[in-house]
Scaffold this motif. Structure first.
Motif, PDB file in Angstrom:
ATOM      1  N   ARG A 220       0.828  -1.203   0.000  1.00 21.05           N
ATOM      2  CA  ARG A 220       0.000   0.000   0.000  1.00 21.05           C
ATOM      3  C   ARG A 220       0.868   1.261   0.000  1.00 21.05           C
ATOM      4  O   ARG A 220       0.539   2.249  -0.651  1.00 21.05           O
ATOM      5  CB  ARG A 220      -0.933  -0.001   1.221  1.00 21.05           C
ATOM      6  N   GLU A 221       1.968   1.216   0.752  1.00 20.68           N
ATOM      7  CA  GLU A 221       2.878   2.355   0.754  1.00 20.68           C
ATOM      8  C   GLU A 221       3.458   2.582  -0.644  1.00 20.68           C
ATOM      9  O   GLU A 221       3.554   3.720  -1.105  1.00 20.68           O
ATOM     10  CB  GLU A 221       4.010   2.107   1.761  1.00 20.68           C
TER      11      GLU A 221
ATOM     12  N   GLY B  19       0.823   4.004  -2.912  1.00 23.48           N
ATOM     13  CA  GLY B  19       0.642   5.424  -2.654  1.00 23.48           C
ATOM     14  C   GLY B  19       1.765   6.259  -3.235  1.00 23.48           C
ATOM     15  O   GLY B  19       1.535   7.339  -3.795  1.00 23.48           O
TER      16      GLY B  19
END
Length: 257
Positions: free
Chosen positions: A54-55, A58
């Motif tokens: 997810r990082e 993003g």
């Protein structure tokens, strides 16, 4: 008096109830949230992997936004170049007419000169004021996309001066064309390619993260039903164990814990 089942057997039924309730609760939570992993207890390593993905997703999203902004900047600059080119094309047409001094009366020649001065002033003003996010696009400074010189030395007051002006206008047009080619090529072959690659990478990472974290609704529903059946089966077995009502309640309380 015999209870019909040994304590060990009763404990087994209790474990069945406990396991069934845990399975039911876990599956119900997954179905409710749509997530396979709702906490670190659901799979610490998988949850960490999901968070890292997810990082990265993003981070790539921010990169895509930056590239999209650059594309917008280049397309804005390209559109501005077309406006500037139209002005120079009009100025050149005037200069060609003004160069025919023998066929122009003084009033017409003066009009050519006045209109030419107006176009030059408008061109240079637009060149100076063409900005994107507060930064000039064509002054050659850091962050600009091209260095374009203002048009100077244009004089249409006489045929001879108009002839010289045509050469200067043509040089300015060539400068515009080169800038437009460079900017257009950057959009087509660099920025949009980078944007597509980033979007593809982001899509692949999102798919991988989804496989880790998102629930398979069909499987979760089957697991929830299995948990419910396990609870019911274990409870039914307990009902035939001739345990006292208090003992059964204690077993259920233990199962909930």
């Amino acid at each position: 008096m015999s209870l019909g089942f040994s304590t060990l057997s009763s404990d087994g039924f209790v474990r069945g109830i406990r396991n069934g309730l845990n399975l039911f609760d876990k599956s119900a939570q997954q179905l409710s949230s749509g997530l396979l992993l709702n906490s670190g207890a659901g799979g610490p390593a998988a949850l960490i992997a999901s968070e890292r993905l997810r990082e990265r997703i993003g981070s790539i999203g921010a990169e895509i936004e930056n590239v999209s902004s650059l594309i917008d900047k280049h397309e804005y600059a390209s559109s501005s170049l077309q406006d500037l080119r139209s002005q120079l094309a009009e100025l050149r047409g005037l200069a060609v007419s003004a160069a025919n001094e023998g066929g122009n009366d003084p009033g017409v020649q003066s009009a050519y000169s006045a209109v030419g001065d107006h176009i030059v002033a408008s061109y240079n003003r637009q060149l100076e004021n063409t900005e994107y996010n507060g930064a000039n696009v064509f002054d050659g400074s850091e962050g600009s996309l091209a260095k374009l010189a203002p048009v100077t030395g244009i004089d249409l007051s006489t045929g001879a001066n108009a002839e010289v002006s045509i050469t200067k206008i043509d040089a300015a047009l060539a400068e515009l064309d080169k800038a437009d080619i460079d900017i257009g090529s950057a959009v087509r072959y660099e920025l949009k390619s980078e944007q597509r690659n980033l979007e593809m990478t982001q899509e692949n990472l999102m798919r991988a993260e989804s496989m880790i974290r998102d629930v398979d609704y069909a499987s979760a529903f089957v697991e929830m039903m299995r948990g419910e059946m396990q609870v019911k089966a274990s409870a039914a077995m307990l009902s035939h164990s001739f345990l006292t009502q208090a003992s059964v309640m204690n077993l259920f309380l233990g199962a909930k814990r």
